[in-house]
Design an enzyme around this catalytic site. Sequence first.
Site, PDB file in Angstrom:
ATOM      1  CG  PHE A 130      -1.855   1.249   1.148  1.00 39.99           C
ATOM      2  CD1 PHE A 130      -3.031   1.200   0.410  1.00 39.99           C
ATOM      3  CD2 PHE A 130      -1.521   2.443   1.786  1.00 39.99           C
ATOM      4  CE1 PHE A 130      -3.860   2.314   0.320  1.00 39.99           C
ATOM      5  CE2 PHE A 130      -2.348   3.552   1.697  1.00 39.99           C
ATOM      6  CZ  PHE A 130      -3.521   3.497   0.962  1.00 39.99           C
ATOM      7  CG  ASP A 215       5.661   4.086   1.725  1.00 44.84           C
ATOM      8  OD1 ASP A 215       5.683   4.811   2.743  1.00 44.84           O
ATOM      9  OD2 ASP A 215       4.667   3.970   0.986  1.00 44.84           O
ATOM     10  CE  LYS A 244      -1.041   6.466   7.062  1.00 40.78           C
ATOM     11  NZ  LYS A 244      -0.639   5.577   5.987  1.00 40.78           N
TER      12      LYS A 244
HETATM   13  C1  LIG Z   1      -0.909   5.702   4.527  1.00 43.94           C
HETATM   14  C2  LIG Z   1       0.185   5.299   3.633  1.00 43.94           C
HETATM   15  C3  LIG Z   1       0.462   5.984   2.446  1.00 43.94           C
HETATM   16  C4  LIG Z   1      -0.426   7.105   1.930  1.00 43.94           C
HETATM   17  O1  LIG Z   1      -0.501   8.174   2.806  1.00 43.94           O
HETATM   18  P1  LIG Z   1      -1.704   9.247   2.638  1.00 43.94           P
HETATM   19  O2  LIG Z   1      -1.321  10.343   3.595  1.00 43.94           O
HETATM   20  O3  LIG Z   1      -2.976   8.553   3.020  1.00 43.94           O
HETATM   21  O4  LIG Z   1      -1.688   9.676   1.216  1.00 43.94           O
HETATM   22  C5  LIG Z   1       1.552   5.587   1.709  1.00 43.94           C
HETATM   23  N1  LIG Z   1       2.338   4.569   2.104  1.00 43.94           N
HETATM   24  C6  LIG Z   1       2.104   3.882   3.229  1.00 43.94           C
HETATM   25  C7  LIG Z   1       3.030   2.786   3.618  1.00 43.94           C
HETATM   26  C8  LIG Z   1       1.016   4.201   4.018  1.00 43.94           C
HETATM   27  O5  LIG Z   1       0.748   3.492   5.126  1.00 43.94           O
END
Ligand SMILES: *Cc1c(COP(=O)(O)O)cnc(C)c1O
Length: 388
Positions: A130, A215, A244
Amino acid sequence: MSALAVNYAPLDIDIADGEGVWITDTAGNRYIDCLAGYSALNFGHRNPELTAAAHAQLDRVTLTARAIGNDRLLPFAEAVTALTGTEMLLPMNTGAEAVETAIKTARKWGYDVKGVPRYDATIIVAANAFHGRTTTIISMSTDPEAREGFGPYTPGFRVVPYGDPAAVAEAIDETTVAVLVEPVQGEAGVIIPPEDYLGAIRATCTAANVLLVLDEIQSGLGRTGATLTQDLSGVRADLTTLGKALGGGIIPTSALVGRRDVIEVVTAGTHGSTFGGNPLACAVGLAVTKILGTGYYQERARTLSPILAERAKDLVAEGLLTDVRCLGLWMGVDVANLTGRQVSIRLAERGVIAKETHGNTIRFAPPLCVTEDELHQVMDALTAALRA
Ligand SMILES: *Cc1c(COP(=O)(O)O)cnc(C)c1O
């Protein structure tokens, strides 16, 4: 008839206020928040240090746009790069934007530096990952729910199984500019790769002159017991995405951090954002780096982790769970004989908010200020919910 679009299926609970790990709904019911804004709230609701930084900045200046400078931006960049052992930062707002920035940076590096023929660049990604919701990002997703109906898709991605370094090595060819993975797959249900995974793909990327992009939007900033989850493997990515918790649960704040010689391929006018690097976000982000600089929350995540892990193992032994994966204060459990949704409703009735990631998998990610006693309350609630 609701005026609100139905792009989520939330629990039927409306939260009115929050403090630390606790949230209270409009009817006055209190819950321990193990969703924690998908780990945007690592330091708790209304963490006093963070709200103080936000209040102070609200009274000075909140937005300037990047066409002029602001006095919070460079200190923020210096603090985040120092904290993460990186050289340069490019500020954005949401996680998806940080991932998009990583993709654009890796592609431009591929053409300008590596010499990949324009526009042949490929990026290797993992199944069940994700990385966000933009059209390009869903183009590399293997989740039909995220993809279906939203094509045409952006080309240039190759999907390999997660946790398998040999599959990454095999997928690399002369067009490959980057390998982009999560150090632990959050939305997939806290999927922890084999211990040598990051080290092995780091070596593969270095040998093949391919960028390793990690990520850490969900896995980073304390959740797993380290500042970055890659620290646990002694690996440094070429590019890392943060988001986040970087905004302290107050304001969307994200960034791409990493090697100066790579991020420098992004030159003036080639990429940007109206709100990225705004003084309010930078002031909150700076306060987040101060909190993480003490190591206090990382240590709490490490020392409290066994409460979740060991009590969940008991539930596996009892046959109520089929699997448990736990790293720091981050746990994914697979429930037997019930859907994740059913269990999350039963948990809410018992004062705990934790949502299914999909199917029969539930994730627990309490704010890192949670106490030992509160973690036992969470596990008591889970036990009762599964036995009910
Ligand atoms: C939540 C998340 C995203 C996307 O972040 P948003 O602020 O919702 O766009 C990307 N990568 C990972 C691993 C995430 O958990």
